[in-house]
Design a protein around this motif. Structure first.
Motif, short mmCIF file in Angstrom:
data_model
loop_
_atom_site.label_atom_id
_atom_site.label_comp_id
_atom_site.label_asym_id
_atom_site.label_seq_id
_atom_site.Cartn_x
_atom_site.Cartn_y
_atom_site.Cartn_z
N THR A 176 10.82 6.51 -1.87
CA THR A 176 10.86 5.52 -0.81
C THR A 176 9.57 5.63 0.00
N THR A 177 9.40 4.79 1.00
CA THR A 177 8.23 4.87 1.86
C THR A 177 8.51 5.85 2.99
N ASN A 178 8.05 7.07 2.83
CA ASN A 178 8.17 8.08 3.87
C ASN A 178 7.04 8.00 4.88
N ILE A 179 5.88 7.50 4.40
CA ILE A 179 4.71 7.38 5.28
C ILE A 179 4.32 5.90 5.35
N PRO A 180 4.85 5.16 6.33
CA PRO A 180 4.47 3.76 6.48
C PRO A 180 2.99 3.64 6.83
N PHE A 181 2.44 2.46 6.64
CA PHE A 181 1.00 2.30 6.76
C PHE A 181 0.47 2.65 8.14
N VAL B 85 0.86 -1.19 0.00
CA VAL B 85 0.00 0.00 0.00
C VAL B 85 0.90 1.23 0.00
N THR B 86 0.46 2.28 -0.72
CA THR B 86 1.31 3.45 -0.93
C THR B 86 0.52 4.72 -0.67
N ASP C 117 -3.67 -9.68 6.84
CA ASP C 117 -3.99 -9.66 8.28
C ASP C 117 -3.31 -8.48 8.97
N GLN C 118 -2.06 -8.20 8.59
CA GLN C 118 -1.36 -7.07 9.19
C GLN C 118 -2.01 -5.74 8.82
N ILE C 119 -2.47 -5.64 7.58
CA ILE C 119 -3.14 -4.41 7.14
C ILE C 119 -4.40 -4.17 7.98
N TYR C 120 -5.25 -5.20 8.10
CA TYR C 120 -6.49 -5.05 8.87
C TYR C 120 -6.20 -4.83 10.36
N LYS C 121 -5.18 -5.51 10.89
CA LYS C 121 -4.83 -5.34 12.30
C LYS C 121 -4.33 -3.92 12.56
#
Length: 346
Positions: free
Chosen positions: A293-298, A196-197, A231-235
């Motif tokens: 890069t991923t500056n904003i992690p989920f 996810v971005t 599962d990690q996304i929903y958690k």
């Protein structure tokens, strides 16, 4: 330099527009119906038109040329054919927004590169994107039309939550189910991998391609580097809501079949995309946009989104039909499990 965005106020494009609006080296124009003018930065110039009215657009753009034109709302070949007629000889670069769902899944390798085969028997949306790419690249080969292909995956912003299974009105009902302590359907066993971005991160990669001659005739996927299981996304969403996640895992094949009876296209969205593990190799875009890069992690992006969503409930619709669908599927599967266990014990 001058950039024209067709659309320009959606989830993906707004992040780009906001970033460019702060860059004095770019003069930005939006061509759309003007429905979200209040959200557009003051420095951005608005051309109010319906891109479907080709003659009107042609008149309004008469005498104008651009360094970059990008169409964020082209979903079939007729749209890119129209763009080719409008912008051939009038732009130094045409960036087409394709989709990472166009990649064949499952591919030979779970690591996806720009060379991964394009094919999607499950989703017409993806097949249309593939056909658009083929048309534009043929014009590049035959006439030198300066096309660049961009393939986003699951991009979100402060108004959206990226989820796998939801109804026709979007993610909001899933959030409500979490808040109400109800079980939430997750496709498969929840262990498949996904990217996810946040849209402002996507914008960095996209802007790195704009006006870059090394991007002409090439395709680039732009996604975040963070890889999570479903599962990690929903958690992570549940943690941000300060509620306990009650995951209910249902096979994507079953969801696809059952969903058809209720008008849901889970075949396309799951079997054709989200059900399959993907890890995107972003080394190609990083060669032209090394700061990508991923500056904003989920875990941070989802809190930004929930802060907005929960403070603007009037902008979102509840979806009682999807809520009832979830309850029916869960009840039916629970009863089936009980019947199987009872039969096995006899």
């Amino acid at each position: 330099m001058k950039a024209l965005f067709i659309g320009g106020t959606g989830t993906i494009s707004m992040g780009i527009v906001k970033r460019l609006a702060e860059d004095p080296s770019w003069e930005v124009y939006l061509l759309n119906r003007g429905n979200r003018k209040n959200e557009v930065p003051a420095s951005v110039k608005q051309i109010t038109a319906d891109i479907g009215n080709e003659e009107d657009v042609k008149k309004k753009l008469e005498g104008m040329t651009f360094d970059v034109v990008s169409d964020f709302i082209a979903f079939d070949v007729s749209a890119v054919e129209r763009d080719y007629r409008l912008f051939e000889g009038k732009t130094r670069q045409y960036i087409f927004i394709s989709s990472a769902s166009a990649y064949n899944k499952p591919a030979a390798s779970y690591v996806i590169t720009e060379g991964t085969t394009l094919a999607n028997p499950h989703w017409e949306y993806s097949r249309n994107k593939i056909a658009c790419e083929e048309f534009l690249l043929s014009k590049y080969r035959e006439n030198g039309f300066p096309v660049t292909i961009v393939r986003p995956s699951h991009t979100y912003d402060e108004r959206h939550i990226p989820l796998g299974v939801h109804g026709k009105k979007g993610f909001y009902q899933v959030i409500k189910r979490m808040q109400e302590g109800k079980p939430v359907i997750i496709q498969g066993d929840g262990s498949s991998l996904w990217a996810v971005t946040f849209n402002s991160d996507f914008a960095i990669g996209f802007i790195g391609l704009m006006g870059n001659r090394h991007a002409i005739g090439e395709a680039f996927q732009i996604t975040g580097d963070e890889i999570l299981s479903w599962d990690q996304i929903y958690k992570t969403v549940a943690d941000a809501l300060s509620v306990e996640l009650r995951p209910y895992h249902v096979s994507s094949d079953l969801l696809s079949e059952v969903g058809k009876e209720y008008g849901y296209d889970f075949e396309g969205e799951l079997l054709g995309d989200k059900a399959v593990s993907v890890v995107f190799d972003n080394s190609k875009v990083k060669r032209l946009a090394p700061q990508m890069t991923t500056n904003i992690p989920f875990h941070k992006g989802v809190r930004r989104a929930l802060d907005y969503i929960l403070s603007h409930p009037e902008e979102y619709e509840e979806d009682p039909e999807f809520d009832a669908f979830c309850d029916k599927v869960i009840d039916a599967l629970d009863n089936a499990k009980k019947a199987i266990i009872s039969s096995a014990n006899k």
